[in-house]
Design a protein around this motif. Structure first.
Motif, PDB file in Angstrom:
ATOM      1  N   SER A   1       0.844  -1.190   0.000  1.00  0.00           N
ATOM      2  CA  SER A   1       0.000   0.000   0.000  1.00  0.00           C
ATOM      3  C   SER A   1       0.881   1.243   0.000  1.00  0.00           C
ATOM      4  N   PHE A   2       0.273   2.388  -0.273  1.00  0.00           N
ATOM      5  CA  PHE A   2       1.051   3.618  -0.239  1.00  0.00           C
ATOM      6  C   PHE A   2       1.603   3.856   1.163  1.00  0.00           C
TER       7      PHE A   2
ATOM      8  N   LEU B   1     -10.385   5.735 -13.356  1.00  0.00           N
ATOM      9  CA  LEU B   1      -9.263   4.965 -13.886  1.00  0.00           C
ATOM     10  C   LEU B   1      -9.508   3.471 -13.679  1.00  0.00           C
ATOM     11  N   MET B   2      -9.887   3.120 -12.456  1.00  0.00           N
ATOM     12  CA  MET B   2     -10.122   1.716 -12.140  1.00  0.00           C
ATOM     13  C   MET B   2     -11.261   1.157 -12.996  1.00  0.00           C
TER      14      MET B   2
ATOM     15  N   VAL C   1      -6.228   4.790  -4.031  1.00  0.00           N
ATOM     16  CA  VAL C   1      -4.820   4.899  -4.419  1.00  0.00           C
ATOM     17  C   VAL C   1      -3.958   4.158  -3.394  1.00  0.00           C
ATOM     18  N   ASP C   2      -4.291   4.337  -2.164  1.00  0.00           N
ATOM     19  CA  ASP C   2      -3.510   3.721  -1.090  1.00  0.00           C
ATOM     20  C   ASP C   2      -3.412   2.204  -1.272  1.00  0.00           C
ATOM     21  N   GLN C   3      -4.556   1.592  -1.493  1.00  0.00           N
ATOM     22  CA  GLN C   3      -4.583   0.125  -1.488  1.00  0.00           C
ATOM     23  C   GLN C   3      -4.404  -0.509  -2.870  1.00  0.00           C
ATOM     24  N   ILE C   4      -4.816   0.185  -3.907  1.00  0.00           N
ATOM     25  CA  ILE C   4      -4.862  -0.460  -5.219  1.00  0.00           C
ATOM     26  C   ILE C   4      -3.874   0.135  -6.217  1.00  0.00           C
ATOM     27  N   MET C   5      -3.780   1.471  -6.214  1.00  0.00           N
ATOM     28  CA  MET C   5      -2.929   2.115  -7.217  1.00  0.00           C
ATOM     29  C   MET C   5      -1.938   3.076  -6.578  1.00  0.00           C
ATOM     30  N   PRO C   6      -1.054   2.563  -5.698  1.00  0.00           N
ATOM     31  CA  PRO C   6      -0.147   3.463  -4.957  1.00  0.00           C
ATOM     32  C   PRO C   6       0.774   4.255  -5.883  1.00  0.00           C
TER      33      PRO C   6
END
Ligand code: SF4
Lengths: 215, 472, 251
Positions: free
Chosen positions: B462-463, C217-218, C14-19
């Motif tokens: 994760s980020f 985007l997703m 973004v955190d979990q899927i597309m960092p």
């Protein structure tokens, strides 16, 4: 009566002091109302003509009636039509002058080729003619026949709906002067209900011809 | 009618698989939307005019009782009979009673959403009155025994071949589908007979002008004029919110209605009915034609409780249909998916409000909340906000699914702590492995029909993890 | 824009899927000269709950997000929808409580969507003046970014600033079909909407469809086929690629 009270009471309990905004003033400005009317009506498949004077307009009308091969014509008996003595001018046609000619008006209109009327006003912006019903102004005369011809002086042109309401507030739009039916006509009857394809002439006239003349 | 999520999906799927309907929907809504845009662009002050109109509508609703009473007074003065109906049943009873009193067996109708809303045709038929729709599109769907699929173009889902077949059945003569003008002429001929024979004309009303007691009808075909002129009796059914206090207000209304609906500067016929034919017109002589009796039924049917509520704004609607034409959901799903005479964004809001949220629980969710509807609405009604309010009502009234509430509740709870959330997502990273296909997550068929749109997998890190590990 | 200490709110997606979107955003902001901070306590702005009608579940998330972001001078978010939630919906959601309402308004005033933030900067250090890519792209206007925040020109301006040519779609502002839970609730309609969006994207001369919203985007990537003629990228990633002149990499 109970329903009326229920509805009104419910609405009244939510009444708020919120003033109606002041009247919208027309912002439209056309150099030449007649020209604009012609452009607008042409755009909606109406057929405008511009004559230099009433005499010219009458001649134009004669030419159109001849071209149409019209035989039965119903005419609302209003200015300027009333002064044209149409039955004497074109005696070879069968006429029904509303309020004058004896016989069944509705029956005549059902089989008439042309309905002839004037209008109380015309709106330049949209190419609309405003007609009133009255003792000499039949509603079916402008509705049943396949062709509706309007004879109208340019002096009755007004810019748009806003100038129309402003001008006629105390005349045509006031209580007591508003007739049983007032209609804004902006072109021939049309539909696009079958596959969005435009077809002219569903229930109303297939042709809407307006002869404007300058006074 | 009801519309649950399952029903909406089922009906929408039928529409989505109908290639011809998809083309028709695309074509019609696209054309309407483009024409609307051009018509409004042609008046540079369109935005201000819309603001002004909104102010008019808001002020009118704030004093609606007064305006309705003015309308009643003025209409009565010119000889119109004014009736009040609390709901559909009462409105239908009023209309059928008038028909029976006059011994009417055939009634012609011009297009009216209010009569669709109260199912007037069924009530008339039951009372021995044959209602004939005369708007070409309405007539087509009446012959096909189907509900309308668009507020202003009720038969957009019908092909010319289907129309020819329906006309053939009705007229007993062969019809050519290739020739739309000929089909239109055939309709003109068949319906003209009905106009002349009908004992009663029934219409809706686009608006009513209080100061003169007038009802205004807008049509392109001329059937509105026919219905209000030819039969001896005319009955107009109109929602109580459709009031313009003055002609000044009506002028603004009419300036926006056709432009928003079809992109026309003005519809072909705008008919203003102020009472029955005069026995003594201005010159003292009687009118030569027109109905001898005019009735106006003011229909509430769920409207008055909205005044003063958080949903009042929706009563500013003038049923122009502009919001349907730009709605990406409507443009795919079509009108029938909504299961209500009112479809599209306005239908999604007003159907639950008028007919019950419990009956239409899917409709507040039948929107991606994209906001395109509000952009084009002549009254700038904030439909997305009202959809959100309705969604909240679904939850607070306990209509939303219990399992959904549990899911939403627990996810929200987990997200209130970054540690719990990270832990949960960490478990997800491991747990998703067996479900991955080509690096993507295939949800069960129910959420991902045909496997068309797999979800992306959770990222390896994760980020949060990247940041903590100094990898950003 | 004078703030030097700015907070990055990456959004839960973004955190979990597309960092990588968060990484690209950080690089852009750092290049512009900012010290980027990432408040580790952040999770979700609460929008999914709010949009589903679960306001009681959205409320605590809104409150904690306000508390977490309050100390910073500016907050930048690489997504229009979540920015809209914080800027427009938080004050609505919290309007009954004056303390929270004012806190929400204060936060709203300093929260920016990425392209909006970059466009407000006086310097264009973020792009290094050498950036000049030749690619033709098309831009999808995410609904909330376009209609709620009114950000239409900003992302296009950035794309053009790094050399992209924009070939507009027929209806760039037509919804991509995502709509949050809508995409799971009514997947058939949602997919049809996305298919239409992609069709319009492919019909341009663009090789890449760009969006500034992780949700869009997703959604669009989900419907994209492996052999598709069009790529789908987030604005931040596309900008980074143009600036570095290299395909995206986390390295
Ligand atoms: S909500 Fe607005 S756009 Fe939709 S039908 Fe009503 S007035 Fe027209």
């Amino acid at each position: 009566m109970r329903t009326r009270t229920t509805i009104l009471t419910r609405l009244q309990s939510n009444n708020r002091a919120l003033a109606q905004p002041t009247t919208w003033q027309s912002r439209q400005g056309f150099n030449d109302l007649a020209e604009q009317f012609v452009t607008a009506l042409t755009a909606v498949h109406g057929e405008p003509h511009l004559a230099p004077n009433l005499e010219g307009a009458t001649a134009q009308l004669g030419a159109i009636l001849a071209e149409l091969g019209a035989q039965r014509v119903v005419a609302n008996n209003e200015a300027p039509i009333a002064d044209l003595n149409l039955p004497t001018r074109w005696p070879h046609l069968q006429w029904h002058i509303v309020g004058e000619t004896a016989g069944d008006l509705r029956e005549f209109c059902t089989y008439a080729d042309v309905g002839l009327s004037s209008g109380i006003a015309a709106i330049a912006e949209t190419g609309s003619v405003v007609i009133h019903s009255g003792s000499a102004q039949s509603r079916v005369a402008t509705l049943f026949p396949p062709v509706h011809i309007v004879l109208l002086p340019t002096s009755r042109l007004t810019t748009d709906l806003f100038t129309f309401t402003a001008t006629h507030k105390n005349t045509h739009l006031a209580n007591g002067t508003l007739p049983a039916a007032m209609t804004f006509i902006s072109g021939p009857s049309k539909t696009a209900d079958i596959e969005q394809t435009m077809a002219i002439g569903v229930h109303g006239p297939k042709r809407f011809i307006v002869i404007l003349y300058r006074e | 009618m009801t519309t649950t999520t399952a029903q909406f999906r089922e009906r929408a799927t039928i529409a989505l698989e109908d290639v011809r309907l998809q083309q028709a929907l695309d074509g019609a809504t696209g054309r309407f939307a483009t024409a609307r845009q051009a018509a409004l662009a042609a008046i540079p002050w369109a935005d201000e005019l819309r603001d002004h109109f909104k102010a008019i509508r808001a002020a009118t609703l704030a004093n609606l009782a007064e305006h309705l009473q003015t309308f009643e007074r003025q209409a009565t003065a010119v000889g119109t009979h004014v009736h009040w109906a609390q709901d559909g049943a009462e409105a239908c009873a009023i209309v059928t009673e008038i028909a029976q009193r006059h011994g009417v067996t055939l009634a012609t109708k011009s297009k009216s959403m209010a009569t669709e809303e109260i199912h007037l045709n069924a009530a008339l038929a039951k009372a021995g009155v044959r209602p004939v729709e005369t708007d070409l599109g309405e007539w087509i769907i009446q012959l096909a025994e189907e509900p309308p699929s668009h507020i202003i173009a009720p038969a957009i889902h019908k092909t010319k071949e289907q129309v020819a077949e329906l006309f053939e059945r009705e007229s007993g003569r062969p019809q050519s589908a290739a020739d739309i003008p000929a089909l239109t002429a055939e309709a003109r001929r068949m319906l003209r007979e009905q106009f002349l024979a009908a004992g009663m004309g029934i219409s809706g009303g686009n608006l009513a002008v209080a100061e003169t007691g007038s009802v205004v009808l807008v049509t392109n075909e001329g059937n509105g004029r026919m219905v209000t002129t030819a039969p001896r009796v005319h009955v107009a059914i109109i929602g109580i919110e459709k009031i313009a206090p003055t002609w000044d207000d009506a002028a603004v209304w009419l300036s926006l209605l056709a432009r928003s609906a079809t992109g026309q500067p003005m519809s072909i016929y705008t008919t203003v009915i102020t009472g029955p034919k005069r026995t003594a017109a201005l010159d003292g002589l009687p009118d030569p034609d027109g109905p001898e009796e005019v009735h106006v039924v003011l229909l509430d049917n769920g409207r008055s409780p909205l005044v003063g509520s958080k949903y009042e704004e929706v009563l500013q609607c003038i049923r122009c249909g502009a919001c349907l034409n730009v709605c990406p959901v409507y443009r795919e799903a079509g009108g029938h998916a909504y299961g209500s005479p009112y479809s599209g964004p306005i239908g999604a809001v007003i159907s639950p409000l008028l007919f019950g949220l419990d009956k239409y629980p899917a409709l507040p969710h039948a929107s991606s909340l994209c906001g395109a509807c509000q952009d084009v609405c002549p009254a700038r009604i904030d439909l997305p906000r009202m959809l959100l309010e309705l969604r909240a009502d679904l939850v607070t009234q306990g209509i939303a699914h219990g399992s959904e509430a549990v899911l939403e509740g627990s996810v929200s709870l987990a997200m209130r702590s970054e540690r719990v959330w990270a832990l949960l997502m960490g478990m997800g990273r491991v747990g998703q492995r067996p479900l991955l296909k080509n690096g993507k997550l295939a949800l069960p068929e129910r959420f991902n029909p045909g496997g068309e749109r797999p979800l992306p997998a959770l990222a390896k890190k994760s980020f949060h993890d990247l940041w903590r590990d100094g990898e950003v | 824009m004078t703030a030097n200490r700015i907070a990055l709110f990456v959004t839960c997606m973004v955190d979990q899927i597309m960092p990588e979107i968060g990484v690209a955003t950080t690089r852009l902001l750092r290049r512009a000269g900012f010290t980027v901070e990432f408040p580790m306590a952040q999770t979700c702005c609460g929008q999914p709950f709010f949009n589903s009608g679960f306001r009681a579940q959205a409320l605590p998330l809104a409150q904690r997000t306000i508390e977490i972001l309050e100390p910073y001078e500016a907050i930048v978010i690489p997504g229009g929808s979540c920015t809209g939630m914080i800027r427009v919906e938080y004050p609505h959601l919290l309007q009954d409580n004056p303390r929270w309402y004012y806190a929400a308004r204060r936060l709203a005033a300093k929260t920016f969507e990425l392209s909006e933030f970059l466009c407000k900067l006086e310097s264009d250090d973020w792009r290094q003046s050498t950036a000049n890519c030749q690619e033709t792209v098309t831009y999808h206007d995410s609904c909330h970014m376009n209609r709620i925040l009114g950000l239409h020109d900003e992302p296009r301006r950035l794309l053009q600033a790094v050399g992209y040519t924009i070939a507009e779609m027929e209806e760039a502002d037509r919804c991509c079909g995502f709509g949050g839970v809508f995409s799971i609730r009514l997947p058939e309609v949602s997919n049809a909407m996305t298919a239409e969006k992609l069709r319009q994207g492919r019909a341009t001369s663009a090789t890449t469809l760009i969006t500034a919203d992780p949700g869009c985007l997703m959604q669009m990537r989900g419907m994209r086929r492996n052999d598709d003629t069009i790529q789908i990228k987030h604005l931040a990633v596309a900008l980074e690629e143009a600036i570095t002149g290299k395909p995206w990499s986390m390295e």
